[in-house]
Design a protein around this motif. Sequence first.
Motif, mmCIF file in Angstrom:
data_model
loop_
_atom_site.group_PDB
_atom_site.id
_atom_site.type_symbol
_atom_site.label_atom_id
_atom_site.label_comp_id
_atom_site.label_asym_id
_atom_site.label_seq_id
_atom_site.Cartn_x
_atom_site.Cartn_y
_atom_site.Cartn_z
ATOM 1 N N GLU A 36 16.038 -58.497 9.289
ATOM 2 C CA GLU A 36 16.562 -59.727 8.706
ATOM 3 C C GLU A 36 18.397 -59.750 8.650
ATOM 4 O O GLU A 36 18.923 -60.748 8.512
ATOM 5 N N GLN A 37 18.921 -58.589 9.166
ATOM 6 C CA GLN A 37 20.246 -58.735 9.382
ATOM 7 C C GLN A 37 21.024 -59.027 8.064
ATOM 8 O O GLN A 37 22.004 -59.693 8.105
ATOM 9 N N ALA A 38 20.529 -58.335 7.017
ATOM 10 C CA ALA A 38 21.270 -58.590 5.804
ATOM 11 C C ALA A 38 20.924 -57.218 4.834
ATOM 12 O O ALA A 38 20.027 -56.632 5.076
ATOM 13 N N THR A 39 21.759 -57.398 3.820
ATOM 14 C CA THR A 39 21.415 -56.314 2.792
ATOM 15 C C THR A 39 20.408 -56.892 1.879
ATOM 16 O O THR A 39 20.506 -58.069 1.230
ATOM 17 N N VAL A 40 19.364 -56.102 1.670
ATOM 18 C CA VAL A 40 18.233 -56.748 0.689
ATOM 19 C C VAL A 40 18.071 -55.727 -0.349
ATOM 20 O O VAL A 40 18.396 -54.518 -0.228
ATOM 21 N N PRO A 41 17.323 -56.144 -1.464
ATOM 22 C CA PRO A 41 17.084 -54.937 -2.690
ATOM 23 C C PRO A 41 16.010 -53.998 -2.415
ATOM 24 O O PRO A 41 15.226 -54.346 -1.388
ATOM 25 N N THR A 42 15.995 -53.019 -3.081
ATOM 26 C CA THR A 42 15.153 -51.924 -2.948
ATOM 27 C C THR A 42 14.463 -51.712 -4.239
ATOM 28 O O THR A 42 15.296 -51.936 -5.504
ATOM 29 N N TRP A 43 13.268 -51.839 -4.362
ATOM 30 C CA TRP A 43 12.617 -51.911 -5.598
ATOM 31 C C TRP A 43 11.667 -50.483 -6.006
ATOM 32 O O TRP A 43 11.018 -50.233 -4.845
ATOM 33 N N ASP A 44 11.905 -50.179 -7.055
ATOM 34 C CA ASP A 44 10.779 -49.043 -7.526
ATOM 35 C C ASP A 44 9.663 -49.631 -8.275
ATOM 36 O O ASP A 44 9.911 -50.368 -9.579
ATOM 37 N N PRO A 45 8.450 -49.024 -8.237
ATOM 38 C CA PRO A 45 7.506 -49.461 -9.201
ATOM 39 C C PRO A 45 7.507 -48.956 -10.620
ATOM 40 O O PRO A 45 7.951 -47.965 -11.107
ATOM 41 N N VAL A 46 7.644 -49.801 -11.586
ATOM 42 C CA VAL A 46 7.602 -49.655 -13.240
ATOM 43 C C VAL A 46 6.109 -49.512 -13.737
ATOM 44 O O VAL A 46 5.817 -48.387 -14.485
ATOM 45 N N TYR A 47 5.102 -50.297 -13.306
ATOM 46 C CA TYR A 47 3.803 -50.472 -13.633
ATOM 47 C C TYR A 47 2.820 -51.230 -12.717
ATOM 48 O O TYR A 47 3.351 -52.131 -12.148
ATOM 49 N N SER A 48 1.700 -50.673 -12.633
ATOM 50 C CA SER A 48 0.766 -51.566 -11.928
ATOM 51 C C SER A 48 -0.660 -51.303 -12.637
ATOM 52 O O SER A 48 -1.026 -50.304 -12.750
ATOM 53 N N GLY A 49 -1.099 -52.412 -13.047
ATOM 54 C CA GLY A 49 -2.193 -52.475 -13.538
ATOM 55 C C GLY A 49 -2.776 -53.501 -14.478
ATOM 56 O O GLY A 49 -2.400 -54.829 -14.114
ATOM 57 N N ALA A 50 -3.682 -53.467 -15.397
ATOM 58 C CA ALA A 50 -4.135 -54.757 -16.188
ATOM 59 C C ALA A 50 -3.086 -55.515 -16.938
ATOM 60 O O ALA A 50 -2.158 -54.919 -17.154
#
Length: 124
Positions: A36-50
């Motif tokens: 993308e030739q850009a600075t992009v966010p990095t994401w960490d998972p907090v929750y996955s589920g119902a």
Amino acid sequence: MITAGELEEMRADQVALMFDAVVIDRKAGTHWDEEEQATVPTWDPVYSGAARVALPHGTPIVTASGELVVPRTAMVTVPHGTVPDVGDRVKVVGPRPGVPEYVWVQAVEAAAIPTACRMACGAL
């Protein structure tokens, strides 16, 4: 007064009503993306589920540009113990008509009886 056993039953009842699934991510920083030739966010998972995702019908409004839009605030409920923050990214797993791919947590409800966590989420 509610006993510990009753509270656990109430929490189990809440989860039993959650027919959707979500992934909640929290911004952890940024990184350079060569593609993308850009600075992009990095994401960490907090929750996955119902989860339970409700998209209340909004009254259409006219924007300053004259465009007719319907407010998109989704109410997302996840099991008790999940700790979302304002700004977290929520992805509804599987297609849901009228729900954008990602919504962002705008407010977290403080419940009188802690049986689930409910958030107001909107598209950016």
